[in-house]
Design an enzyme around this catalytic site. Structure first.
Site, PDB file in Angstrom:
ATOM      1  N   ARG A 178       0.823  -1.216   0.000  1.00  0.00           N
ATOM      2  CA  ARG A 178       0.000   0.000   0.000  1.00  0.00           C
ATOM      3  C   ARG A 178       0.853   1.260   0.000  1.00  0.00           C
ATOM      4  NH1 ARG A 178      -3.379  -0.766   5.117  1.00  0.00           N
ATOM      5  NH2 ARG A 178      -1.385  -1.652   5.689  1.00  0.00           N
ATOM      6  N   ASN A 229      -6.087  -2.858   2.195  1.00  0.00           N
ATOM      7  CA  ASN A 229      -6.050  -4.318   2.337  1.00  0.00           C
ATOM      8  C   ASN A 229      -7.484  -4.822   2.430  1.00  0.00           C
ATOM      9  OD1 ASN A 229      -3.266  -4.521   2.366  1.00  0.00           O
ATOM     10  ND2 ASN A 229      -3.111  -4.569   4.590  1.00  0.00           N
TER      11      ASN A 229
END
Length: 120
Positions: free
Chosen positions: A45, A63
């Site tokens: 990320r 996520n």
């Protein structure tokens, strides 16, 4: 006389190509994505956010409960294409991308986000 004519044709064709490239880069696109593989716990990320900012696209990443990374990218079409390539082939240094699914790809009139962020 033929030389001048040939030069004019080359200039005109160059203009057409540049014009087409400008139209491509001015068109705004939006696409949703889901990346599977070893993509959680490997800074995927964070690297996605960094890459999006470098490219100048907006959207989000997070996520999923399924162990994948999901999100949305918006921006000029050429930059969205570059981000799709990064998401499907590059990722973070420790990640292993097995599959990248892109859905809901569409042309948009304006972007919905002011930046690229991580959602929790």
């Amino acid at each position: 006389m033929h030389g001048v004519f040939n030069i004019l044709i080359v200039i005109y064709l160059s203009f057409l190509i540049m014009s087409a490239e400008t139209k491509l880069s001015n068109r705004l696109k939006s696409v949703d994505y889901e990346i599977s593989g070893r993509v959680q716990g490997v800074c995927f990320r964070m690297y996605t956010e960094d890459e999006a900012r470098k490219l100048g696209v907006v959207g989000w990443v997070k996520n999923s409960r399924q162990g994948t990374v999901v999100g949305q990218v918006q921006g000029p079409e050429d930059k969205v294409v570059a981000m799709k390539h990064w998401l499907s082939k590059v990722g973070s240094p420790s990640s292993r991308i097995y599959n990248a699914i892109f859905t809901n790809e569409k042309e948009i009139n304006r972007v919905e986000y002011s930046n690229f962020s991580t959602k929790y």
